[in-house]
Enzyme design. Sequence first.
Site, mmCIF file in Angstrom:
data_model
loop_
_atom_site.group_PDB
_atom_site.id
_atom_site.type_symbol
_atom_site.label_atom_id
_atom_site.label_comp_id
_atom_site.label_asym_id
_atom_site.label_seq_id
_atom_site.Cartn_x
_atom_site.Cartn_y
_atom_site.Cartn_z
ATOM 1 N N ARG A 102 11.123 10.574 6.533
ATOM 2 C CA ARG A 102 10.653 9.605 7.535
ATOM 3 C C ARG A 102 11.534 9.775 8.760
ATOM 4 O O ARG A 102 12.741 9.566 8.703
ATOM 5 C CB ARG A 102 10.732 8.174 7.014
ATOM 6 C CG ARG A 102 10.558 7.152 8.126
ATOM 7 C CD ARG A 102 10.344 5.747 7.639
ATOM 8 N NE ARG A 102 9.015 5.583 7.088
ATOM 9 C CZ ARG A 102 8.425 4.407 6.885
ATOM 10 N NH1 ARG A 102 9.063 3.294 7.182
ATOM 11 N NH2 ARG A 102 7.216 4.338 6.372
ATOM 12 N N HIS A 129 1.056 9.053 9.755
ATOM 13 C CA HIS A 129 1.532 8.416 8.522
ATOM 14 C C HIS A 129 0.527 8.732 7.397
ATOM 15 O O HIS A 129 -0.227 7.866 6.950
ATOM 16 C CB HIS A 129 1.648 6.903 8.750
ATOM 17 C CG HIS A 129 2.487 6.179 7.738
ATOM 18 N ND1 HIS A 129 3.092 6.809 6.666
ATOM 19 C CD2 HIS A 129 2.804 4.857 7.627
ATOM 20 C CE1 HIS A 129 3.751 5.901 5.958
ATOM 21 N NE2 HIS A 129 3.594 4.724 6.510
ATOM 22 N N GLN A 132 0.364 6.644 3.973
ATOM 23 C CA GLN A 132 -0.254 5.321 4.110
ATOM 24 C C GLN A 132 -1.772 5.454 4.095
ATOM 25 O O GLN A 132 -2.472 4.682 3.428
ATOM 26 C CB GLN A 132 0.212 4.675 5.422
ATOM 27 C CG GLN A 132 -0.422 3.315 5.698
ATOM 28 C CD GLN A 132 0.017 2.248 4.705
ATOM 29 O OE1 GLN A 132 1.197 2.046 4.501
ATOM 30 N NE2 GLN A 132 -0.938 1.569 4.074
ATOM 31 N N ASP A 219 -2.411 -2.732 13.174
ATOM 32 C CA ASP A 219 -0.993 -2.405 12.984
ATOM 33 C C ASP A 219 -0.217 -3.064 14.123
ATOM 34 O O ASP A 219 -0.822 -3.523 15.106
ATOM 35 C CB ASP A 219 -0.828 -0.867 12.993
ATOM 36 C CG ASP A 219 0.603 -0.409 12.708
ATOM 37 O OD1 ASP A 219 1.397 -1.203 12.180
ATOM 38 O OD2 ASP A 219 0.923 0.760 13.027
ATOM 39 N N CYS A 259 -1.197 -1.865 7.307
ATOM 40 C CA CYS A 259 -0.202 -1.037 6.618
ATOM 41 C C CYS A 259 1.059 -1.825 6.296
ATOM 42 O O CYS A 259 1.806 -1.441 5.396
ATOM 43 C CB CYS A 259 0.128 0.187 7.462
ATOM 44 S SG CYS A 259 0.689 -0.240 9.124
ATOM 45 N N ARG A 287 0.028 2.475 -2.404
ATOM 46 C CA ARG A 287 1.001 3.460 -1.931
ATOM 47 C C ARG A 287 1.642 4.167 -3.128
ATOM 48 O O ARG A 287 1.841 5.378 -3.130
ATOM 49 C CB ARG A 287 2.105 2.782 -1.093
ATOM 50 C CG ARG A 287 1.665 2.197 0.233
ATOM 51 C CD ARG A 287 1.288 3.261 1.233
ATOM 52 N NE ARG A 287 2.344 4.212 1.477
ATOM 53 C CZ ARG A 287 3.359 4.042 2.328
ATOM 54 N NH1 ARG A 287 3.443 2.959 3.051
ATOM 55 N NH2 ARG A 287 4.280 4.994 2.495
#
Length: 300
Positions: A102, A129, A132, A219, A259, A287
């Site tokens: 990340r 991402h 996700q 988001d 998310c 996830r």
Amino acid sequence: MKHLLKLADLSREEILSVLNLADQLKYERKNGFSKPYLQGKKLGMIFQKSSTRTRVSFETGMYELGGYALFLSNRDLQIGRGEPVEDTARVLSRYLDGVMIRTFEQKEVEDFAKYGSIPVINGLTDYCHPCQVLADLMTVREVKGSFKNLKLCFIGDGNNMANSLMVGAIKTGMAFSIACPKGYEPDGGLVEWAKANGEFTMTEDVSEAARGADVIYTDVWASMGQESEKQSREKAFKGYQVNGELMSVANKNAMVLHCLPAHRGEEITADVFEAHADEIFEEAENRLHAQKAVMCKLMK
Ligand code: CP
Ligand code: NVA
């Protein structure tokens, strides 16, 4: 599939195959017969940004698969003191069976894959991402039964989530719409790709984007690393909110996904969030299953 650097690298078949395995792993875990598919394998997890879900789901996922996960913060690694990624990649490849990263720049995960010799999983960059979105697609299919005739609408910043969602939606055959303010559009190359490969709408009008949508997604207005833009973004994104009024133009049984972390009162109202909390937290659970599937595909 050698790495998971971005969803655009995966074919439709590869995405569906990950989702099918994720469903199987979820079923096995629920019924108490999880198997140690990755017995003795070691995953390094490099974090240059904060995380709750990504860290805990990868770490527990690896444990459930019989492997071991190492949490590596850039504050502790030499990478945080300037050791080049091409050296870090070659060193870690000699100890580990896979790495999850990340970080800020997409180039860093791409370079790690280029110089290292182990599978690399993108655990979020400023660009995308993918982990996700695999969990998001899994959740949509679970609730709706299939991706047929569905429209997924994203409200807000054309950020890493928007970039991955448009690729994931279009590759699985959904229509994709996005409402974002001028200047906050998703990646230009991906917009061109989406227009050429599926049903894609981009507008500044939230109602136009949400009309007839089966999935509403949002988001945060300011992502990790954009803290200094918080005030200007609050101004720019005013009105780009998932609320009761917006939900009234979506399809009757539209689901809402986020998310997380969520900022109630900004990109989503507390009442819409709570009304769809079951879907949102199932999405968070997924996830775990989706990433276990990715690790099995890459590291078995
Ligand atoms: N959605 C997500 O990636 O959450 P974290 O930042 O907590 O990992
Ligand atoms: N766009 C958000 C997603 C967090 C999971 C960020 O990058 O901070």
